[in-house]
Design an enzyme around this catalytic site. Structure first.
Site, PDB file in Angstrom:
ATOM      1  N   GLU A   1      -9.584  -2.078   5.466  1.00  0.00           N
ATOM      2  CA  GLU A   1     -10.212  -1.776   6.745  1.00  0.00           C
ATOM      3  C   GLU A   1     -11.429  -2.673   6.982  1.00  0.00           C
ATOM      4  O   GLU A   1     -11.933  -3.308   6.045  1.00  0.00           O
ATOM      5  CB  GLU A   1     -10.666  -0.302   6.745  1.00  0.00           C
ATOM      6  CG  GLU A   1      -9.533   0.707   6.520  1.00  0.00           C
ATOM      7  CD  GLU A   1      -8.650   0.908   7.751  1.00  0.00           C
ATOM      8  OE1 GLU A   1      -8.640   0.054   8.662  1.00  0.00           O
ATOM      9  OE2 GLU A   1      -7.965   1.954   7.797  1.00  0.00           O
TER      10      GLU A   1
ATOM     11  N   HIS B   1      -7.035  -4.682  10.275  1.00  0.00           N
ATOM     12  CA  HIS B   1      -6.762  -4.413   8.855  1.00  0.00           C
ATOM     13  C   HIS B   1      -5.460  -5.077   8.417  1.00  0.00           C
ATOM     14  O   HIS B   1      -4.530  -5.249   9.207  1.00  0.00           O
ATOM     15  CB  HIS B   1      -6.816  -2.922   8.511  1.00  0.00           C
ATOM     16  CG  HIS B   1      -5.669  -2.065   8.941  1.00  0.00           C
ATOM     17  ND1 HIS B   1      -5.847  -0.803   9.466  1.00  0.00           N
ATOM     18  CD2 HIS B   1      -4.335  -2.250   8.905  1.00  0.00           C
ATOM     19  CE1 HIS B   1      -4.670  -0.271   9.725  1.00  0.00           C
ATOM     20  NE2 HIS B   1      -3.733  -1.122   9.400  1.00  0.00           N
TER      21      HIS B   1
ATOM     22  N   ASN C   1      -7.342  -2.850  14.427  1.00  0.00           N
ATOM     23  CA  ASN C   1      -8.727  -3.151  14.049  1.00  0.00           C
ATOM     24  C   ASN C   1      -8.815  -4.340  13.088  1.00  0.00           C
ATOM     25  O   ASN C   1      -9.864  -4.575  12.498  1.00  0.00           O
ATOM     26  CB  ASN C   1      -9.399  -1.904  13.433  1.00  0.00           C
ATOM     27  CG  ASN C   1      -8.731  -1.468  12.131  1.00  0.00           C
ATOM     28  OD1 ASN C   1      -7.795  -2.102  11.656  1.00  0.00           O
ATOM     29  ND2 ASN C   1      -9.219  -0.384  11.552  1.00  0.00           N
TER      30      ASN C   1
ATOM     31  N   ASP D   1       0.828  -1.211   0.000  1.00  0.00           N
ATOM     32  CA  ASP D   1       0.000   0.000   0.000  1.00  0.00           C
ATOM     33  C   ASP D   1       0.859   1.257   0.000  1.00  0.00           C
ATOM     34  O   ASP D   1       2.069   1.205   0.207  1.00  0.00           O
ATOM     35  CB  ASP D   1      -0.954   0.001   1.206  1.00  0.00           C
ATOM     36  CG  ASP D   1      -0.254  -0.358   2.520  1.00  0.00           C
ATOM     37  OD1 ASP D   1       0.985  -0.336   2.573  1.00  0.00           O
ATOM     38  OD2 ASP D   1      -0.959  -0.672   3.491  1.00  0.00           O
TER      39      ASP D   1
HETATM   40  C1  GLP Z   1      -0.433   0.389   8.728  1.00  0.00           C
HETATM   41  C2  GLP Z   1      -0.147  -0.369   7.399  1.00  0.00           C
HETATM   42  C3  GLP Z   1      -0.253  -1.845   7.598  1.00  0.00           C
HETATM   43  C4  GLP Z   1       0.413  -2.218   8.894  1.00  0.00           C
HETATM   44  C5  GLP Z   1      -0.396  -1.689  10.044  1.00  0.00           C
HETATM   45  C6  GLP Z   1       0.239  -1.902  11.404  1.00  0.00           C
HETATM   46  O1  GLP Z   1      -1.433   1.327   8.649  1.00  0.00           O
HETATM   47  N1  GLP Z   1      -0.926   0.029   6.280  1.00  0.00           N
HETATM   48  O2  GLP Z   1       0.326  -2.516   6.475  1.00  0.00           O
HETATM   49  O3  GLP Z   1       0.494  -3.621   9.009  1.00  0.00           O
HETATM   50  O4  GLP Z   1      -0.791  -0.362   9.845  1.00  0.00           O
HETATM   51  O5  GLP Z   1       1.267  -0.992  11.634  1.00  0.00           O
HETATM   52  P1  GLP Z   1       2.293  -1.128  12.820  1.00  0.00           P
HETATM   53  O6  GLP Z   1       3.201  -2.239  12.440  1.00  0.00           O
HETATM   54  O7  GLP Z   1       3.012   0.190  12.866  1.00  0.00           O
HETATM   55  O8  GLP Z   1       1.521  -1.430  14.050  1.00  0.00           O
END
Ligand code: GLP
Length: 253
Positions: A145, A140, A138, A69
């Site tokens: 989402e 995702h 959440n 993404d």
């Molecule tokens: C982000 C990314 C995800 C990631 C998630 C968790 O928004 N788009 O690909 O896995 O949130 O992030 P973190 O590893 O900082 O908790």
């Protein structure tokens, strides 16, 4: 095979285990296609891969990469863009061919068309051999989402309020967090031949437990991973704390 789950004593141990998976596929299939994730969770995975490149010659020369993404509205040089993250933490420090590294282009005039082209590009590269995932609190994956359908493909999405709040820790102010992104869809992710999800820390415990043992539902997009034939959840103790005993996660000490 289905879902395999391994719990490690610490974030560093779990990160090394994921680096092992990536190193193995790079050695077994030097022209592999890697699906890559951003966020704070995989930072130590990338640091370990860079160390292995420097000290043991781990070779990225034949590999292709596709990131999950990218935010809409941040130029690639922005400190919080995922393009900059990948350059700083991996691409700039290993011998990957930059022409074979890919992130969704969120600067195109027609974002919908750009997303479709990314989907086509992933598939025409032969699909992803190993997809690395994190998980949002959440549930995702990528920026899929809650509410996302299982047959979703790469597209423009609105970020959930909880994601904007959560990711505001990387920005000066919540108002600076982009409201949209281009993300691979659930079906894009599920088309990878192998998936490794890394989750560490107490804040992920609810989402991990629901993904592994709850119903397969749009309410927790990571639960769709239960429909994949080869998924490995790599957890630390804190992230595994709420996983019910019947899931029989193996533990390493
Ligand atoms: C982000 C990314 C995800 C990631 C998630 C968790 O928004 N788009 O690909 O896995 O949130 O992030 P973190 O590893 O900082 O908790």
């Amino acid at each position: 095979m289905g879902i395999q789950c391994t719990v490690y004593p610490s974030h560093d141990d779990a990160s090394r285990a994921v680096a092992d998976c990536i190193s193995t596929i790079l050695r077994e299939k030097p022209t592999c296609v890697l699906g890559l994730a951003t966020g704070s969770t995989p930072l130590e995975v990338y640091a370990e891969l860079v160390r292995r490149h420097q000290h043991t010659g781990l070779d990225f020369a034949g590999a292709s990469t596709f990131n999950l993404d990218e935010y809409v509205g941040l130029p690639p040089e922005h400190p919080q863009s995922y393009a900059r993250y990948m350059n700083e933490h991996l691409f700039g420090q290993v011998n990957v061919d930059r022409d074979r590294t890919h992130l969704p282009n969120t600067r195109a005039d027609d974002l919908g068309q750009s997303a479709q082209q990314y989907e086509t590009l992933v598939r025409s590269a032969g699909g992803v051999d190993l997809q690395l995932l994190g998980i949002g609190t959440n549930g995702h994956i990528g920026f899929n989402e809650p509410g996302t359908a299982e047959d979703s493909v790469t597209r423009v999405v609105d970020l959930a309020a909880s994601t904007i709040r959560s990711n505001s820790r990387f920005f000066e102010d919540e108002s600076e967090v982009p409201r949209q992104a281009i993300t691979m869809g659930i079906s894009t992710i599920l088309s990878a031949r192998k998936i490794v999800l890394l989750a560490t820390g107490q804040s992920k415990a609810d989402a991990v437990s629901a993904a592994l043992s709850g119903p397969v539902t749009r309410d927790n997009p990571a639960s769709f991973l239960q429909n994949h034939a080869d998924v490995h959840f790599v957890l630390d103790e804190a992230a595994a704390a709420l996983v019910p005993g019947h899931c029989r996660c193996s533990r390493t000490t």
